[in-house]
Motif scaffolding. Sequence first.
Motif, PDB file in Angstrom:
ATOM      1  N   PRO A 176       0.797  -1.234   0.000  1.00  0.00           N
ATOM      2  CA  PRO A 176       0.000   0.000   0.000  1.00  0.00           C
ATOM      3  C   PRO A 176       0.823   1.275   0.000  1.00  0.00           C
ATOM      4  CG  PRO A 176      -0.843  -1.557   1.619  1.00  0.00           C
ATOM      5  CD  PRO A 176       0.440  -2.132   1.118  1.00  0.00           C
ATOM      6  N   VAL A 177       2.027   1.218   0.587  1.00  0.00           N
ATOM      7  CA  VAL A 177       2.846   2.423   0.731  1.00  0.00           C
ATOM      8  C   VAL A 177       3.339   2.941  -0.624  1.00  0.00           C
ATOM      9  CG1 VAL A 177       4.890   3.379   1.881  1.00  0.00           C
ATOM     10  CG2 VAL A 177       3.451   1.752   3.065  1.00  0.00           C
ATOM     11  N   MET A 178       3.282   2.118  -1.658  1.00  0.00           N
ATOM     12  CA  MET A 178       3.629   2.629  -2.989  1.00  0.00           C
ATOM     13  C   MET A 178       2.696   3.760  -3.403  1.00  0.00           C
ATOM     14  SD  MET A 178       6.385   1.313  -4.195  1.00  0.00           S
ATOM     15  CE  MET A 178       6.237   2.016  -5.831  1.00  0.00           C
ATOM     16  N   GLY A 179       1.515   3.822  -2.802  1.00  0.00           N
ATOM     17  CA  GLY A 179       0.576   4.885  -3.138  1.00  0.00           C
ATOM     18  C   GLY A 179       0.553   6.036  -2.156  1.00  0.00           C
ATOM     19  N   LEU A 180       1.424   6.015  -1.140  1.00  0.00           N
ATOM     20  CA  LEU A 180       1.416   7.076  -0.121  1.00  0.00           C
ATOM     21  C   LEU A 180       1.915   8.398  -0.707  1.00  0.00           C
ATOM     22  CD1 LEU A 180       0.970   7.647   2.953  1.00  0.00           C
ATOM     23  CD2 LEU A 180       3.422   7.231   3.241  1.00  0.00           C
ATOM     24  N   PRO A 181       1.152   9.494  -0.549  1.00  0.00           N
ATOM     25  CA  PRO A 181       1.616  10.793  -1.040  1.00  0.00           C
ATOM     26  C   PRO A 181       2.478  11.513  -0.008  1.00  0.00           C
ATOM     27  CG  PRO A 181      -0.595  11.032  -0.201  1.00  0.00           C
ATOM     28  CD  PRO A 181      -0.235   9.562  -0.037  1.00  0.00           C
ATOM     29  N   LEU A 182       3.199  12.519  -0.468  1.00  0.00           N
ATOM     30  CA  LEU A 182       3.921  13.399   0.449  1.00  0.00           C
ATOM     31  C   LEU A 182       2.923  14.190   1.298  1.00  0.00           C
ATOM     32  CD1 LEU A 182       6.653  14.813  -1.977  1.00  0.00           C
ATOM     33  CD2 LEU A 182       7.039  13.246  -0.073  1.00  0.00           C
ATOM     34  N   PRO A 183       3.377  14.753   2.432  1.00  0.00           N
ATOM     35  CA  PRO A 183       2.464  15.563   3.235  1.00  0.00           C
ATOM     36  C   PRO A 183       1.867  16.695   2.405  1.00  0.00           C
ATOM     37  CG  PRO A 183       4.507  15.165   4.427  1.00  0.00           C
ATOM     38  CD  PRO A 183       4.724  14.683   3.027  1.00  0.00           C
ATOM     39  N   PRO A 184       0.611  17.046   2.637  1.00  0.00           N
ATOM     40  CA  PRO A 184      -0.019  18.125   1.872  1.00  0.00           C
ATOM     41  C   PRO A 184       0.805  19.411   1.929  1.00  0.00           C
ATOM     42  CG  PRO A 184      -1.636  16.989   3.229  1.00  0.00           C
ATOM     43  CD  PRO A 184      -0.300  16.454   3.638  1.00  0.00           C
TER      44      PRO A 184
END
Length: 383
Positions: A176-184
């Motif tokens: 799942p972490v492959m889809g984690l975005p950077l902080p807004p």
Amino acid sequence: MAGTRNSQVFRIAVSGYYGFRNSGDEAVLRSILLALEKAAAEQGVQVQPVVLSADPEWTSRMYGVESAHRMRPGDLLRTLRSCDGLISGGGSLLQDVTSAKTIPYYVGVLKLAQWLGKPTFVYAQGIGPVNRRAMYPLIRSAMRRSRYVSVRDAESAALLARMGVSPDRIEVVPDPVMGLPLPPGTVPAARGGAAAETPPVLGVSLRRWREDGADMARAAEALVALSKRRPVRLRFLPFHTPSDGVTSELVMERLSGRLGEGSSAELAAPGDDPQAMLLEVSRCDALLGMRLHALIYAANQRVPLLGLSYDPKIDQFLNRLGLTPIGSTESLDPEAFADAACALLDAPEAWRDRYGPAIEELKQQASNPAQQIVRDLRHNRSR
């Protein structure tokens, strides 16, 4: 049917190694929560997660969700009764290397939800190693009764198949972490590279594995060898606190006074937020990683990476990118490491051109489990 009255709202329990402040597992949780939120919005419904955590108050503050204590039977039972389903994952939950109690706990949560008549969903888990074959029937039963089963690599799917789970029921998806975005509101800093005036940054994520510390000694020698070739800024990234911080400091002591001219070593302190650690990794020019999610963070941000294997899951993730480990806890050649690291630091775009397509494919597939789970919940509610 669960206690939610609104047909467009689904409460779903999320079980995993959460609340222990392990950056990798917390990143898994953050990624799952964001993917569920996005999938629900796209399908016109709402999802209300309830996270089973070792520290419910901390988890609720960190993620803004409801939490319950994972080890209190009463809390666990009340949570499962109140929910429309259970997600188990991601991470390496069904393995018996770290503890013989791990598999019984996570399978037990799955079986309790199933006993209560709740649909269960296995979310991008890494299965194994499972050295105790007595665990096979427990895992097989829980998987066969789950509505949806996804694993993060082909090796996990093959292991489940050997246990007797039909391959047709298993979907292989990215972590799942492959889809984690950077902080807004944040962007990765400009990377240095060979032409920069300041030394490039090599992120270093190590965990102590061997009791005698020989693996960390070899890692230190490799980093010294690199520093003799070219100036480099070694930025140690503790993914599991406090243990990784202690390990990093011990390795840095081994480096003291031995680094080449213009090289340095430092310890990052990004805090508990997994997206803050992702931002740290994004600002590296390359990364040496032992922790699986350090490597996944690097791939997520297209940071050239070198993996140091201590567990089959490292090899399996690297294999999905078309890579192999630079070494292991048993063997790491300092000069071969220095060669490989220099190649990445000197020509990062060549690495991105070569491995970027595989990375992009994984990123696009990372939300598949969330889409499937929300779709299933909607279909089950409408029947």
